[in-house]
Write an enzyme that holds these catalytic residues in place. Structure first.
Site: not given
Length: 289
Positions: A62, A70, A112
């Site tokens: 990320r 989104e 992540r």
């Protein structure tokens, strides 16, 4: 008499243990340096990728300090510019070797890896996080303690705004009052707009500051841990302003997060009429921030 083979075995075992300890410490030093390389194998969305590291490990990364629209959110529909951000991200890094640079906090709650990602281009090495901001396909997204390149991200935001790129171009053509945004919230959620609002009320709610016009169910939101924005908050109280941002729906009503001073594009005293809004207000705001 001691068994020479047993002694040699012990010595060999000691050598192996020492070698293993050395390799572990070397690998730890490599990780602590905050940098490594990987091959990008898939693009999740505008700010998330899947990679294969040099150690053969699959990592989802990320990007730090940015937030693209989104694309796969469980509760939101696909947001404006989400596909464009993913496509541009892919054009930068898909099937390419990247350099990964970590910050103070290495992973998020989803496991992540949080990173600054660098890729070689015709014009030298570029940070992908900053490039997405610069193209108007993302806004800053600062979560302490990871803020090593926040200054560069903020400069990229100003460049995107001055060149009227991406979300900035879309938002400047859509100017709404708070009541208009709330009335059309089902249709405007996920879109980039400019809100023309007078800040009458400022209140704290949990980790957030909510700025609103009296009687309105439309809020500007500043997160409390964004300390570099708290002076911005104070400078807006009692002023009439125009702010660029993405609309989201919440149980309170409509919300627009302010994550960078550049989102405040005009500012004026409440008493001034519409036609007298100061054009240099945003630069004054930067100084205040």
């Amino acid at each position: 008499m001691r068994n020479p083979f047993a002694a040699g075995g012990r010595k060999g075992l000691v050598r192996k243990v020492l070698l293993a300890a050395f390799l572990i410490s070397l690998f730890s030093l490599f990780l602590n340096s905050g940098e490594k390389e990987a091959l990008v194998t898939d693009i999740v969305d505008g700010d998330t990728i899947v990679t294969l590291t040099n150690q053969g490990k699959k990592e989802t990364i990320r990007y730090l300090l940015i937030d693209t629209p989104e694309l796969h959110h469980p509760r939101r529909r696909e947001e404006e510019l989400a596909k464009e951000a993913k496509i541009f991200n892919a054009s930068l890094v898909l099937n390419k070797k990247i350099r990964i640079e970590l910050d103070k906090e290495e992973r998020d709650k989803y496991g992540r890896l949080l990173a600054y990602v660098w890729v070689n281009t015709e014009n030298g090495e570029k940070m992908v996080n900053e490039t997405l901001i610069e193209k108007g396909l993302a806004l800053p997204f600062f979560i302490p303690p990871n803020g090593k390149y926040l200054g560069g991200i903020m400069e990229a935001t100003k460049r995107a705004r001055s060149q009227n790129l991406g979300l900035w171009k879309l938002a400047r053509k859509r100017i709404f009052t708070p009541s208009q945004i709330y009335a059309e919230l089902p249709y405007l959620a996920g879109s980039y707009v400019t809100i023309d609002i007078r800040i009458d009320e400022v209140k704290k709610s949990g980790s957030r500051w909510l700025l609103s016009q009296s009687g309105s169910r439309c809020y500007l939101v500043i997160y409390d841990n964004n300390k570099h924005l708290l002076k911005v908050k104070d400078s807006l109280t009692g002023k009439r302003i125009k702010v660029v941002g993405k609309i989201t729906a919440s149980f309170l009503g409509a919300e627009i997060v302010i994550s960078d001073p550049a989102q405040v594009i005009e500012i004026a005293k409440t008493a001034m009429p519409f036609g007298c809004i100061l054009k240099n207000g945003a630069s004054e705001l930067y100084m205040a921030a």
